[in-house]
Motif scaffolding. Sequence first.
Motif, short mmCIF file in Angstrom:
data_model
loop_
_atom_site.label_atom_id
_atom_site.label_comp_id
_atom_site.label_asym_id
_atom_site.label_seq_id
_atom_site.Cartn_x
_atom_site.Cartn_y
_atom_site.Cartn_z
N GLY A 8 1.04 -1.08 -0.60
CA GLY A 8 -0.19 0.21 -0.05
C GLY A 8 0.74 1.68 -0.01
O GLY A 8 1.88 1.09 0.29
N THR A 9 0.30 3.03 0.03
CA THR A 9 1.21 3.43 0.32
C THR A 9 1.31 3.67 1.11
O THR A 9 2.51 4.85 0.63
CB THR A 9 0.46 4.54 -1.40
OG1 THR A 9 -0.87 4.80 -0.39
CG2 THR A 9 0.17 4.58 -2.95
N ARG A 10 0.63 3.93 1.96
CA ARG A 10 1.06 4.42 3.50
C ARG A 10 2.16 3.84 4.04
O ARG A 10 3.13 5.50 4.14
CB ARG A 10 0.53 3.71 4.46
CG ARG A 10 -0.16 4.44 5.26
CD ARG A 10 -0.95 4.18 6.87
NE ARG A 10 -0.64 2.88 7.13
CZ ARG A 10 -1.22 2.43 7.46
NH1 ARG A 10 -2.60 2.33 8.00
NH2 ARG A 10 -1.11 0.96 8.50
N TYR A 66 -3.30 13.84 5.62
CA TYR A 66 -3.20 12.84 5.45
C TYR A 66 -2.74 12.35 6.80
O TYR A 66 -1.79 13.13 6.49
CB TYR A 66 -3.15 12.09 3.89
CG TYR A 66 -3.42 10.39 4.40
CD1 TYR A 66 -4.55 9.71 4.73
CD2 TYR A 66 -1.98 10.05 4.16
CE1 TYR A 66 -4.03 8.46 5.43
CE2 TYR A 66 -2.14 8.57 4.03
CZ TYR A 66 -3.21 7.62 5.39
OH TYR A 66 -3.05 5.98 4.96
N TYR A 99 1.45 12.14 6.52
CA TYR A 99 2.30 13.11 6.05
C TYR A 99 2.80 13.79 7.56
O TYR A 99 3.45 13.44 7.78
CB TYR A 99 1.42 13.95 5.53
CG TYR A 99 0.95 13.18 4.27
CD1 TYR A 99 0.88 12.73 3.53
CD2 TYR A 99 0.17 13.96 3.32
CE1 TYR A 99 0.12 12.16 2.15
CE2 TYR A 99 -0.55 14.33 2.30
CZ TYR A 99 -0.49 13.42 1.90
OH TYR A 99 -1.43 13.05 0.75
N ASN A 153 -7.12 14.33 -1.02
CA ASN A 153 -7.81 13.64 0.26
C ASN A 153 -7.69 14.41 1.66
O ASN A 153 -6.65 14.73 1.49
CB ASN A 153 -8.01 12.83 0.48
CG ASN A 153 -8.15 11.88 2.42
OD1 ASN A 153 -9.19 12.43 2.19
ND2 ASN A 153 -7.82 10.45 2.97
N CYS A 197 -2.68 7.64 -5.31
CA CYS A 197 -3.46 6.95 -4.62
C CYS A 197 -5.06 7.05 -5.20
O CYS A 197 -5.81 6.15 -4.61
CB CYS A 197 -3.09 6.22 -3.27
SG CYS A 197 -4.60 7.32 -2.24
N SER A 239 -5.29 0.41 -2.67
CA SER A 239 -6.88 0.18 -2.11
C SER A 239 -7.90 0.87 -3.03
O SER A 239 -9.45 0.57 -2.66
CB SER A 239 -6.09 1.09 -0.98
OG SER A 239 -5.03 0.20 -0.43
N LYS A 240 -7.80 1.55 -3.73
CA LYS A 240 -9.30 2.83 -4.25
C LYS A 240 -9.68 2.77 -6.11
O LYS A 240 -10.71 1.78 -5.28
CB LYS A 240 -8.59 4.27 -4.13
CG LYS A 240 -7.80 4.71 -3.17
CD LYS A 240 -8.30 4.51 -1.57
CE LYS A 240 -7.43 5.18 -0.93
NZ LYS A 240 -8.24 4.25 0.68
N ARG A 272 -3.38 -5.04 0.52
CA ARG A 272 -1.61 -4.75 0.91
C ARG A 272 -1.13 -4.22 -0.37
O ARG A 272 -0.12 -5.28 -0.47
CB ARG A 272 -1.05 -4.34 2.53
CG ARG A 272 -1.86 -4.59 3.75
CD ARG A 272 -3.13 -3.54 3.78
NE ARG A 272 -2.46 -1.95 3.61
CZ ARG A 272 -2.33 -0.87 3.60
NH1 ARG A 272 -3.81 -0.93 2.31
NH2 ARG A 272 -1.69 0.00 3.49
C1 LIG Z 1 -4.28 10.06 1.15
C2 LIG Z 1 -4.20 8.87 1.08
N1 LIG Z 1 -2.77 8.95 0.83
C3 LIG Z 1 -2.60 7.23 1.12
C4 LIG Z 1 -3.63 6.46 1.51
C5 LIG Z 1 -3.00 4.57 1.89
O1 LIG Z 1 -3.30 4.13 1.13
P1 LIG Z 1 -2.92 2.88 0.97
O2 LIG Z 1 -2.29 2.31 1.60
O3 LIG Z 1 -4.35 1.75 1.55
O4 LIG Z 1 -2.46 2.50 0.13
C6 LIG Z 1 -4.87 6.91 1.96
C7 LIG Z 1 -5.77 5.58 2.23
O5 LIG Z 1 -6.94 5.96 3.64
C8 LIG Z 1 -5.57 8.71 1.44
O6 LIG Z 1 -6.56 8.67 1.98
#
Ligand SMILES: Cc1ncc(COP(=O)(O)O)c(C=O)c1O
Length: 417
Positions: A109-111, A141, A144, A191, A221, A264-265, A273
Amino acid sequence: MTDRRDLQTFHPFARLNGLLDGVPAGRSAIDVPGLAPGAPILLSVGEPQNQPPAFVAEEVARAAAGWSRYPPPRGTDAYADACLAWLTRRYGLPTGLIDPQRMFLPLAGTREGLFFAALATTPATPGPGEKPAILLPNPFYHVYAGAAAAAGAEAIHVPATRETGFLPDYGALPPEILARTTLCYYCSPANPQGAVADLAQLQDLIVLARRYGFTIAFDECYAEIYTETPPPGALEAAVALGGALGGGALDGALDNMLVFHSLSKRSSAPGLRCGFVVGDPRQVRAIEGLLRVGSAGVPLPVIAAGTRLWQEESHATANRARYQANFAVAERVLGNRFGFRKPAGGFFLWLDVGDGESATLALWREAGIKVLPGAYMCAGGTGGTGGDNPGTPYVRIALVYDAALTEAALARLGEIL
Ligand SMILES: Cc1ncc(COP(=O)(O)O)c(C=O)c1O
Protein backbone atom coordinates in the motif's frame (compact mmCIF):
# COMPACT_ATOMS: atom_id res chain seq x y z
CA MET A 1 6.59 19.63 16.92
CA THR A 2 4.72 16.39 17.71
CA ASP A 3 6.74 13.90 19.74
CA ARG A 4 7.30 10.76 17.72
CA ARG A 5 6.35 8.66 20.76
CA ASP A 6 2.91 10.19 20.81
CA LEU A 7 1.68 10.09 17.24
CA GLN A 8 -1.82 8.97 18.22
CA THR A 9 -2.60 12.46 19.49
CA PHE A 10 -3.49 13.81 16.08
CA HIS A 11 -4.85 10.62 14.55
CA PRO A 12 -8.27 11.69 13.21
CA PHE A 13 -10.06 8.51 14.21
CA ALA A 14 -8.64 8.53 17.73
CA ARG A 15 -10.07 12.05 18.02
CA LEU A 16 -13.40 10.99 16.51
CA ASN A 17 -13.67 8.10 18.98
CA GLY A 18 -13.00 10.58 21.77
CA LEU A 19 -15.76 12.88 20.52
CA LEU A 20 -18.36 10.12 20.23
CA ASP A 21 -17.29 8.15 23.30
CA GLY A 22 -20.37 7.48 25.43
CA VAL A 23 -22.73 9.17 22.95
CA PRO A 24 -25.37 6.63 21.94
CA ALA A 25 -25.98 6.23 18.21
CA GLY A 26 -29.43 7.21 17.02
CA ARG A 27 -31.41 4.89 14.78
CA SER A 28 -30.65 5.68 11.20
CA ALA A 29 -34.27 5.15 10.07
CA ILE A 30 -32.74 4.38 6.71
CA ASP A 31 -34.22 1.42 5.00
CA VAL A 32 -32.00 0.12 2.22
CA PRO A 33 -31.31 -3.44 1.09
CA GLY A 34 -28.32 -5.02 2.82
CA LEU A 35 -28.44 -2.75 5.86
CA ALA A 36 -29.86 -4.04 9.13
CA PRO A 37 -32.77 -1.81 10.22
CA GLY A 38 -31.51 1.06 12.33
CA ALA A 39 -27.84 0.08 11.95
CA PRO A 40 -25.27 2.90 12.12
CA ILE A 41 -23.90 4.15 8.82
CA LEU A 42 -20.17 4.68 8.75
CA LEU A 43 -19.27 7.43 6.33
CA SER A 44 -16.18 8.42 8.29
CA VAL A 45 -13.58 6.00 6.94
CA GLY A 46 -12.43 6.02 3.33
CA GLU A 47 -12.75 2.28 2.99
CA PRO A 48 -14.33 0.98 -0.23
CA GLN A 49 -17.36 -1.17 0.60
CA ASN A 50 -17.57 -3.23 -2.58
CA GLN A 51 -15.46 -6.31 -3.14
CA PRO A 52 -12.41 -6.62 -5.40
CA PRO A 53 -12.84 -8.95 -8.42
CA ALA A 54 -13.26 -12.66 -7.66
CA PHE A 55 -10.02 -13.46 -9.49
CA VAL A 56 -8.07 -11.98 -6.56
CA ALA A 57 -8.92 -15.03 -4.45
CA GLU A 58 -8.12 -17.34 -7.38
CA GLU A 59 -4.69 -15.76 -7.93
CA VAL A 60 -3.87 -15.87 -4.22
CA ALA A 61 -4.82 -19.57 -4.15
CA ARG A 62 -2.81 -20.33 -7.29
CA ALA A 63 0.29 -18.70 -5.79
CA ALA A 64 -0.19 -20.34 -2.38
CA ALA A 65 3.27 -21.98 -2.48
CA GLY A 66 4.60 -18.47 -1.90
CA TRP A 67 3.27 -18.43 1.68
CA SER A 68 6.29 -20.46 2.76
CA ARG A 69 8.70 -17.82 1.43
CA TYR A 70 9.66 -14.48 2.89
CA PRO A 71 8.41 -11.68 0.64
CA PRO A 72 11.26 -10.66 -1.71
CA PRO A 73 11.80 -6.89 -1.16
CA ARG A 74 11.78 -6.23 -4.90
CA GLY A 75 8.69 -8.35 -5.59
CA THR A 76 8.68 -10.17 -8.92
CA ASP A 77 9.55 -9.12 -12.46
CA ALA A 78 5.96 -9.84 -13.47
CA TYR A 79 4.68 -7.41 -10.84
CA ALA A 80 7.10 -4.67 -11.92
CA ASP A 81 6.16 -5.23 -15.56
CA ALA A 82 2.43 -5.01 -14.80
CA CYS A 83 2.83 -1.79 -12.78
CA LEU A 84 5.04 -0.10 -15.37
CA ALA A 85 2.78 -1.19 -18.24
CA TRP A 86 -0.20 0.27 -16.37
CA LEU A 87 1.63 3.57 -15.77
CA THR A 88 2.66 3.70 -19.43
CA ARG A 89 -0.96 3.13 -20.57
CA ARG A 90 -2.56 5.40 -18.02
CA TYR A 91 -0.23 8.36 -18.53
CA GLY A 92 0.97 7.84 -22.11
CA LEU A 93 4.60 7.58 -20.99
CA PRO A 94 7.52 6.83 -23.28
CA THR A 95 8.75 3.26 -22.90
CA GLY A 96 12.01 2.96 -21.01
CA LEU A 97 11.27 5.96 -18.79
CA ILE A 98 11.36 3.88 -15.62
CA ASP A 99 14.18 1.43 -14.99
CA PRO A 100 12.51 -1.24 -12.82
CA GLN A 101 15.81 -2.16 -11.20
CA ARG A 102 16.59 1.33 -9.89
CA MET A 103 13.36 3.30 -9.97
CA PHE A 104 10.60 0.94 -8.82
CA LEU A 105 9.63 -0.81 -5.58
CA PRO A 106 6.54 -2.78 -4.59
CA LEU A 107 4.88 -1.50 -1.42
CA ALA A 108 2.34 -2.85 1.02
CA GLY A 109 0.00 0.00 0.00
CA THR A 110 1.11 3.59 -0.33
CA ARG A 111 0.99 4.36 3.37
CA GLU A 112 4.25 2.68 4.32
CA GLY A 113 6.07 4.22 1.37
CA LEU A 114 4.75 7.69 2.16
CA PHE A 115 5.93 7.22 5.72
CA PHE A 116 9.37 5.93 4.82
CA ALA A 117 9.85 8.73 2.27
CA ALA A 118 10.20 11.17 5.17
CA LEU A 119 12.90 9.06 6.82
CA ALA A 120 14.64 8.47 3.48
CA THR A 121 14.93 12.16 2.63
CA THR A 122 15.55 13.76 6.03
CA PRO A 123 18.92 13.48 7.77
CA ALA A 124 18.72 11.51 11.02
CA THR A 125 21.17 13.89 12.66
CA PRO A 126 20.89 17.34 11.07
CA GLY A 127 24.05 19.43 11.16
CA PRO A 128 24.41 22.31 13.64
CA GLY A 129 21.87 25.03 12.86
CA GLU A 130 20.01 22.83 10.38
CA LYS A 131 16.26 22.55 10.86
CA PRO A 132 14.80 20.19 8.26
CA ALA A 133 11.27 21.01 7.15
CA ILE A 134 8.62 18.79 5.58
CA LEU A 135 5.77 20.48 3.72
CA LEU A 136 2.26 19.15 3.84
CA PRO A 137 -1.14 20.37 2.71
CA ASN A 138 -3.63 21.54 5.34
CA PRO A 139 -5.96 19.54 5.51
CA PHE A 140 -3.76 16.48 5.23
CA TYR A 141 -3.69 12.69 5.37
CA HIS A 142 -2.47 12.08 8.93
CA VAL A 143 0.40 9.83 7.81
CA TYR A 144 2.20 12.86 6.34
CA ALA A 145 2.28 14.56 9.74
CA GLY A 146 3.18 11.35 11.54
CA ALA A 147 6.06 10.76 9.14
CA ALA A 148 7.35 14.31 9.55
CA ALA A 149 7.30 13.89 13.33
CA ALA A 150 9.00 10.49 13.14
CA ALA A 151 11.70 11.97 10.89
CA GLY A 152 12.31 14.78 13.41
CA ALA A 153 11.43 17.45 10.84
CA GLU A 154 9.37 20.56 11.34
CA ALA A 155 5.97 20.05 9.67
CA ILE A 156 4.99 23.11 7.65
CA HIS A 157 1.22 23.07 7.11
CA VAL A 158 0.37 24.92 3.91
CA PRO A 159 -3.25 25.99 3.30
CA ALA A 160 -5.18 23.93 0.78
CA THR A 161 -8.40 25.88 1.18
CA ARG A 162 -11.05 27.32 -1.11
CA GLU A 163 -8.81 30.38 -1.61
CA THR A 164 -5.97 28.21 -2.99
CA GLY A 165 -8.19 25.95 -5.11
CA PHE A 166 -7.98 23.29 -2.35
CA LEU A 167 -4.35 22.50 -3.25
CA PRO A 168 -1.25 23.79 -1.45
CA ASP A 169 0.84 26.48 -3.18
CA TYR A 170 4.31 25.52 -2.00
CA GLY A 171 5.89 28.04 -4.37
CA ALA A 172 4.44 30.85 -2.24
CA LEU A 173 6.48 29.81 0.82
CA PRO A 174 9.42 31.97 1.90
CA PRO A 175 12.76 30.90 0.35
CA GLU A 176 14.13 30.39 3.87
CA ILE A 177 11.66 27.52 4.41
CA LEU A 178 12.12 26.04 0.92
CA ALA A 179 15.89 26.03 1.42
CA ARG A 180 15.59 23.72 4.44
CA THR A 181 12.81 21.54 3.00
CA THR A 182 13.71 17.87 2.59
CA LEU A 183 10.35 16.55 1.41
CA CYS A 184 6.92 17.77 0.45
CA TYR A 185 3.72 15.78 0.22
CA TYR A 186 1.37 16.50 -2.66
CA CYS A 187 -1.91 14.64 -2.98
CA SER A 188 -3.88 14.79 -6.25
CA PRO A 189 -6.74 13.91 -6.36
CA ALA A 190 -6.70 15.34 -2.88
CA ASN A 191 -8.11 13.71 0.21
CA PRO A 192 -10.43 15.20 1.49
CA GLN A 193 -11.31 17.97 -0.98
CA GLY A 194 -11.13 16.02 -4.26
CA ALA A 195 -9.19 18.80 -6.02
CA VAL A 196 -7.02 17.75 -8.95
CA ALA A 197 -3.80 19.49 -9.99
CA ASP A 198 -3.32 20.33 -13.66
CA LEU A 199 -0.16 19.54 -15.57
CA ALA A 200 1.23 23.07 -15.18
CA GLN A 201 0.85 22.93 -11.38
CA LEU A 202 2.64 19.58 -11.27
CA GLN A 203 5.43 20.90 -13.49
CA ASP A 204 5.87 24.05 -11.41
CA LEU A 205 6.24 21.95 -8.28
CA ILE A 206 8.87 19.71 -9.88
CA VAL A 207 10.83 22.76 -11.02
CA LEU A 208 10.58 24.23 -7.51
CA ALA A 209 11.83 21.01 -5.90
CA ARG A 210 14.79 20.85 -8.28
CA ARG A 211 15.66 24.47 -7.65
CA TYR A 212 15.71 23.99 -3.88
CA GLY A 213 16.93 20.39 -3.86
CA PHE A 214 14.04 18.71 -2.06
CA THR A 215 11.98 15.64 -2.98
CA ILE A 216 8.24 15.55 -3.72
CA ALA A 217 6.14 12.60 -2.58
CA PHE A 218 3.28 12.60 -5.09
CA ASP A 219 0.44 10.70 -3.45
CA GLU A 220 -1.67 9.51 -6.39
CA CYS A 221 -3.59 6.76 -4.64
CA TYR A 222 -6.92 8.27 -5.84
CA ALA A 223 -5.71 8.62 -9.45
CA GLU A 224 -8.29 6.16 -10.78
CA ILE A 225 -11.30 7.64 -8.98
CA TYR A 226 -12.50 10.68 -10.88
CA THR A 227 -15.80 12.19 -11.93
CA GLU A 228 -15.05 13.26 -15.53
CA THR A 229 -11.49 13.48 -16.87
CA PRO A 230 -8.58 11.28 -15.77
CA PRO A 231 -6.39 13.36 -13.45
CA PRO A 232 -2.97 14.14 -14.92
CA GLY A 233 -0.06 12.50 -13.13
CA ALA A 234 3.33 13.67 -11.93
CA LEU A 235 5.08 11.32 -14.35
CA GLU A 236 3.39 13.01 -17.30
CA ALA A 237 4.55 16.34 -15.94
CA ALA A 238 8.10 15.07 -15.57
CA VAL A 239 8.14 13.80 -19.16
CA ALA A 240 6.82 17.12 -20.44
CA LEU A 241 9.64 18.88 -18.57
CA GLY A 242 12.29 16.61 -20.03
CA GLY A 243 15.39 15.59 -18.09
CA ALA A 244 16.41 17.14 -14.81
CA LEU A 245 18.86 19.38 -16.65
CA GLY A 246 16.37 20.30 -19.37
CA GLY A 247 17.02 19.70 -23.04
CA GLY A 248 14.45 16.93 -23.33
CA ALA A 249 16.73 14.03 -22.38
CA LEU A 250 14.94 11.49 -20.22
CA ASP A 251 17.98 10.72 -18.13
CA GLY A 252 17.24 12.24 -14.73
CA ALA A 253 13.61 12.76 -15.71
CA LEU A 254 12.37 11.52 -12.33
CA ASP A 255 14.92 13.33 -10.19
CA ASN A 256 13.53 14.83 -6.97
CA MET A 257 10.28 12.93 -7.20
CA LEU A 258 8.60 9.83 -5.82
CA VAL A 259 5.20 8.78 -7.16
CA PHE A 260 2.96 6.49 -5.12
CA HIS A 261 0.14 4.28 -6.41
CA SER A 262 -2.07 1.68 -4.79
CA LEU A 263 -4.72 -0.94 -5.44
CA SER A 264 -6.64 0.07 -2.32
CA LYS A 265 -8.96 2.49 -4.11
CA ARG A 266 -8.48 1.49 -7.76
CA SER A 267 -9.44 -2.11 -7.10
CA SER A 268 -11.34 -1.74 -3.80
CA ALA A 269 -8.67 -3.89 -2.16
CA PRO A 270 -7.31 -1.99 0.86
CA GLY A 271 -6.96 -5.27 2.73
CA LEU A 272 -4.63 -6.68 0.10
CA ARG A 273 -1.95 -4.10 1.02
CA CYS A 274 -0.51 -3.74 -2.44
CA GLY A 275 0.95 -0.74 -4.25
CA PHE A 276 4.23 0.65 -5.52
CA VAL A 277 6.52 3.65 -5.77
CA VAL A 278 8.49 4.87 -8.77
CA GLY A 279 10.91 7.75 -8.87
CA ASP A 280 14.34 9.16 -8.23
CA PRO A 281 16.78 6.23 -8.02
CA ARG A 282 18.58 7.75 -4.99
CA GLN A 283 15.40 8.00 -2.96
CA VAL A 284 14.05 4.66 -4.15
CA ARG A 285 17.28 3.06 -2.95
CA ALA A 286 17.02 4.80 0.43
CA ILE A 287 13.40 3.64 0.82
CA GLU A 288 14.41 0.11 -0.10
CA GLY A 289 17.02 0.17 2.67
CA LEU A 290 14.36 1.24 5.17
CA LEU A 291 11.83 -1.32 3.95
CA ARG A 292 14.41 -4.07 4.32
CA VAL A 293 14.65 -3.33 8.04
CA GLY A 294 11.23 -1.92 8.82
CA SER A 295 8.63 -3.54 6.58
CA ALA A 296 7.06 -6.98 6.48
CA GLY A 297 7.05 -6.80 2.68
CA VAL A 298 4.38 -7.82 0.21
CA PRO A 299 3.77 -11.61 0.28
CA LEU A 300 4.18 -13.43 -3.03
CA PRO A 301 0.52 -14.56 -3.30
CA VAL A 302 -0.49 -10.91 -2.83
CA ILE A 303 2.01 -9.85 -5.50
CA ALA A 304 0.45 -12.44 -7.84
CA ALA A 305 -3.06 -11.05 -7.30
CA GLY A 306 -1.74 -7.50 -7.59
CA THR A 307 -0.10 -8.30 -10.91
CA ARG A 308 -3.43 -9.34 -12.37
CA LEU A 309 -5.25 -6.33 -10.91
CA TRP A 310 -2.84 -3.84 -12.52
CA GLN A 311 -3.28 -5.67 -15.83
CA GLU A 312 -7.04 -5.56 -15.74
CA GLU A 313 -9.06 -2.40 -16.46
CA SER A 314 -12.72 -3.38 -16.52
CA HIS A 315 -13.08 -3.75 -12.74
CA ALA A 316 -11.47 -0.34 -12.21
CA THR A 317 -13.84 1.21 -14.74
CA ALA A 318 -16.84 -0.37 -13.00
CA ASN A 319 -15.53 0.82 -9.66
CA ARG A 320 -15.18 4.36 -10.91
CA ALA A 321 -18.73 4.26 -12.28
CA ARG A 322 -20.00 3.43 -8.79
CA TYR A 323 -18.38 6.54 -7.34
CA GLN A 324 -19.59 8.63 -10.28
CA ALA A 325 -23.14 7.45 -9.56
CA ASN A 326 -22.70 8.45 -5.91
CA PHE A 327 -21.55 11.92 -6.87
CA ALA A 328 -24.53 12.30 -9.22
CA VAL A 329 -26.75 11.40 -6.25
CA ALA A 330 -24.92 13.92 -4.05
CA GLU A 331 -25.38 16.63 -6.63
CA ARG A 332 -29.10 15.89 -6.87
CA VAL A 333 -29.71 15.60 -3.12
CA LEU A 334 -27.47 18.40 -1.87
CA GLY A 335 -27.70 20.90 -4.74
CA ASN A 336 -25.64 23.87 -3.68
CA ARG A 337 -26.16 23.40 0.04
CA PHE A 338 -23.12 23.13 2.35
CA GLY A 339 -20.85 24.58 -0.36
CA PHE A 340 -21.25 21.36 -2.33
CA ARG A 341 -19.41 21.15 -5.62
CA LYS A 342 -18.79 17.95 -7.51
CA PRO A 343 -15.13 17.14 -6.85
CA ALA A 344 -12.86 16.31 -9.79
CA GLY A 345 -11.54 13.17 -8.08
CA GLY A 346 -11.48 10.97 -4.99
CA PHE A 347 -14.57 9.72 -3.19
CA PHE A 348 -15.14 12.24 -0.43
CA LEU A 349 -17.51 15.11 0.18
CA TRP A 350 -15.96 18.05 2.00
CA LEU A 351 -19.00 19.93 3.21
CA ASP A 352 -19.12 23.30 4.90
CA VAL A 353 -21.65 22.73 7.68
CA GLY A 354 -20.70 25.70 9.86
CA ASP A 355 -19.31 23.69 12.77
CA GLY A 356 -17.99 20.24 11.85
CA GLU A 357 -17.81 18.86 15.40
CA SER A 358 -21.36 19.76 16.37
CA ALA A 359 -22.65 18.50 13.02
CA THR A 360 -20.83 15.21 13.61
CA LEU A 361 -22.39 14.87 17.05
CA ALA A 362 -25.87 15.69 15.76
CA LEU A 363 -25.66 13.20 12.89
CA TRP A 364 -24.46 10.46 15.23
CA ARG A 365 -26.94 11.17 17.99
CA GLU A 366 -29.97 11.62 15.79
CA ALA A 367 -29.37 9.18 12.95
CA GLY A 368 -26.38 6.95 13.72
CA ILE A 369 -24.50 8.51 10.78
CA LYS A 370 -20.78 8.72 11.43
CA VAL A 371 -18.76 11.39 9.62
CA LEU A 372 -15.39 12.99 10.35
CA PRO A 373 -15.06 16.58 11.60
CA GLY A 374 -12.86 18.47 9.14
CA ALA A 375 -10.82 19.96 11.96
CA TYR A 376 -9.44 16.49 12.75
CA MET A 377 -7.70 16.44 9.36
CA CYS A 378 -6.14 19.86 9.83
CA ALA A 379 -3.61 21.63 11.95
CA GLY A 380 -4.62 24.96 13.41
CA GLY A 381 -3.25 27.59 15.74
CA THR A 382 0.44 27.22 16.31
CA GLY A 383 0.57 23.82 14.62
CA GLY A 384 -0.87 25.27 11.44
CA THR A 385 -0.33 28.41 9.53
CA GLY A 386 -0.79 30.67 12.49
CA GLY A 387 -4.52 31.14 11.97
CA ASP A 388 -7.52 29.15 12.99
CA ASN A 389 -7.98 25.53 12.04
CA PRO A 390 -9.19 25.71 8.42
CA GLY A 391 -11.16 22.46 8.77
CA THR A 392 -13.41 23.68 11.61
CA PRO A 393 -16.49 24.42 9.42
CA TYR A 394 -16.24 21.14 7.50
CA VAL A 395 -17.15 17.48 7.72
CA ARG A 396 -15.66 14.80 5.52
CA ILE A 397 -18.04 12.19 4.18
CA ALA A 398 -16.79 9.06 2.41
CA LEU A 399 -19.17 8.01 -0.39
CA VAL A 400 -18.09 4.40 -0.24
CA TYR A 401 -21.47 2.66 -0.22
CA ASP A 402 -23.83 2.15 -3.13
CA ALA A 403 -26.08 4.82 -4.62
CA ALA A 404 -29.22 3.75 -2.68
CA LEU A 405 -27.52 4.08 0.69
CA THR A 406 -25.74 7.25 -0.37
CA GLU A 407 -29.05 8.82 -1.36
CA ALA A 408 -30.79 7.84 1.86
CA ALA A 409 -27.88 8.95 4.06
CA LEU A 410 -27.45 12.32 2.35
CA ALA A 411 -31.17 13.01 2.46
CA ARG A 412 -31.15 12.29 6.21
CA LEU A 413 -28.07 14.45 6.65
CA GLY A 414 -29.85 17.31 4.87
CA GLU A 415 -32.84 17.01 7.22
CA ILE A 416 -30.71 16.99 10.35
CA LEU A 417 -28.32 19.78 9.43
C1 LIG B 1 -4.42 10.45 0.85
C2 LIG B 1 -4.13 9.02 1.14
N1 LIG B 1 -2.91 8.55 0.90
C3 LIG B 1 -2.58 7.28 1.15
C4 LIG B 1 -3.50 6.40 1.69
C5 LIG B 1 -3.04 5.00 2.02
O1 LIG B 1 -3.63 4.07 1.27
P1 LIG B 1 -2.98 2.61 1.04
O2 LIG B 1 -1.82 2.47 1.99
O3 LIG B 1 -4.06 1.67 1.32
O4 LIG B 1 -2.51 2.61 -0.39
C6 LIG B 1 -4.79 6.83 1.97
C7 LIG B 1 -5.76 5.91 2.56
O5 LIG B 1 -6.83 6.21 2.92
C8 LIG B 1 -5.12 8.18 1.68
O6 LIG B 1 -6.33 8.66 1.91
